[in-house]
Design an enzyme around this catalytic site. Sequence first.
Site, PDB file in Angstrom:
ATOM      1  CG  HIS A   2     -79.371  20.050  26.367  1.00  0.00           C
ATOM      2  ND1 HIS A   2     -79.163  20.235  27.708  1.00  0.00           N
ATOM      3  CD2 HIS A   2     -78.622  18.995  26.014  1.00  0.00           C
ATOM      4  CE1 HIS A   2     -78.337  19.312  28.149  1.00  0.00           C
ATOM      5  NE2 HIS A   2     -77.969  18.541  27.139  1.00  0.00           N
TER       6      HIS A   2
HETATM    7  P1  TYD Z   1     -78.165  13.941  26.008  1.00  0.00           P
HETATM    8  O1  TYD Z   1     -78.249  14.559  27.353  1.00  0.00           O
HETATM    9  O2  TYD Z   1     -79.313  14.200  25.062  1.00  0.00           O
HETATM   10  O3  TYD Z   1     -76.784  14.412  25.349  1.00  0.00           O
HETATM   11  P2  TYD Z   1     -76.494  15.556  24.298  1.00  0.00           P
HETATM   12  O4  TYD Z   1     -77.337  16.741  24.690  1.00  0.00           O
HETATM   13  O5  TYD Z   1     -75.025  15.809  24.417  1.00  0.00           O
HETATM   14  O6  TYD Z   1     -76.888  15.032  22.964  1.00  0.00           O
HETATM   15  O7  TYD Z   1     -77.962  12.391  26.160  1.00  0.00           O
HETATM   16  C1  TYD Z   1     -77.822  11.540  25.037  1.00  0.00           C
HETATM   17  C2  TYD Z   1     -78.669  10.296  25.244  1.00  0.00           C
HETATM   18  O8  TYD Z   1     -78.233   9.590  26.409  1.00  0.00           O
HETATM   19  C3  TYD Z   1     -80.131  10.631  25.481  1.00  0.00           C
HETATM   20  O9  TYD Z   1     -80.850  10.437  24.298  1.00  0.00           O
HETATM   21  C4  TYD Z   1     -80.589   9.660  26.550  1.00  0.00           C
HETATM   22  C5  TYD Z   1     -79.327   9.153  27.179  1.00  0.00           C
HETATM   23  N1  TYD Z   1     -79.157   9.602  28.583  1.00  0.00           N
HETATM   24  C6  TYD Z   1     -79.703   8.857  29.599  1.00  0.00           C
HETATM   25  O10 TYD Z   1     -80.394   7.833  29.368  1.00  0.00           O
HETATM   26  N2  TYD Z   1     -79.488   9.217  30.888  1.00  0.00           N
HETATM   27  C7  TYD Z   1     -78.760  10.328  31.197  1.00  0.00           C
HETATM   28  O11 TYD Z   1     -78.571  10.635  32.396  1.00  0.00           O
HETATM   29  C8  TYD Z   1     -78.235  11.134  30.147  1.00  0.00           C
HETATM   30  C9  TYD Z   1     -77.457  12.376  30.438  1.00  0.00           C
HETATM   31  C10 TYD Z   1     -78.444  10.724  28.852  1.00  0.00           C
END
Ligand code: TYD
Length: 136
Positions: free
Chosen positions: A53
């Site tokens: 992303h």
């Molecule tokens: P995400 O950044 O979407 O990870 P990836 O792109 O690797 O799939 O994070 C995964 C989940 O974690 C997201 O749905 C919400 C949670 N999250 C938080 O609540 N706070 C945060 O700071 C981060 C980075 C993720």
Amino acid sequence: MTTIENVNIIELPKFTDPRGNLSFVEQLNHIPFEIKRTYWLYDVPGGECRGGHAYKENKEFIIALSGSFDVIIEDGVNKKVFHLNRSYYGLFVPKGLWREMDNFSTNSLALILSSTKYDVKDYIRDYNEYLVFKGL
Ligand code: TYD
């Protein structure tokens, strides 16, 4: 426009000591932003890929605290792979770049310092949408 040329590896202070080495990072000193949030990726199974992303506003600094992994950065035109494998180096990723992480070694630990609090609206998860965001 932010490009992969704006991404850079920053070497952090390192105090080598027979009792064990010590490194640290200070906001607005070693890294060019204030830290609003810290999170970490761990227990990543072999072959998994995380974080396909871009962030519209969030800037980040990624450190391989343990083990190693690759950070793949794309700006819509060019792509570059950064291999992180030392806890005293980090990768500064400005806002507006597409980034993925893969090739995690066993027991690797990725620490991410972020310039904004978690905001689902700051994410661009569709690459075509990212290209539109970049005006490409
Ligand atoms: P995400 O950044 O979407 O990870 P990836 O792109 O690797 O799939 O994070 C995964 C989940 O974690 C997201 O749905 C919400 C949670 N999250 C938080 O609540 N706070 C945060 O700071 C981060 C980075 C993720």
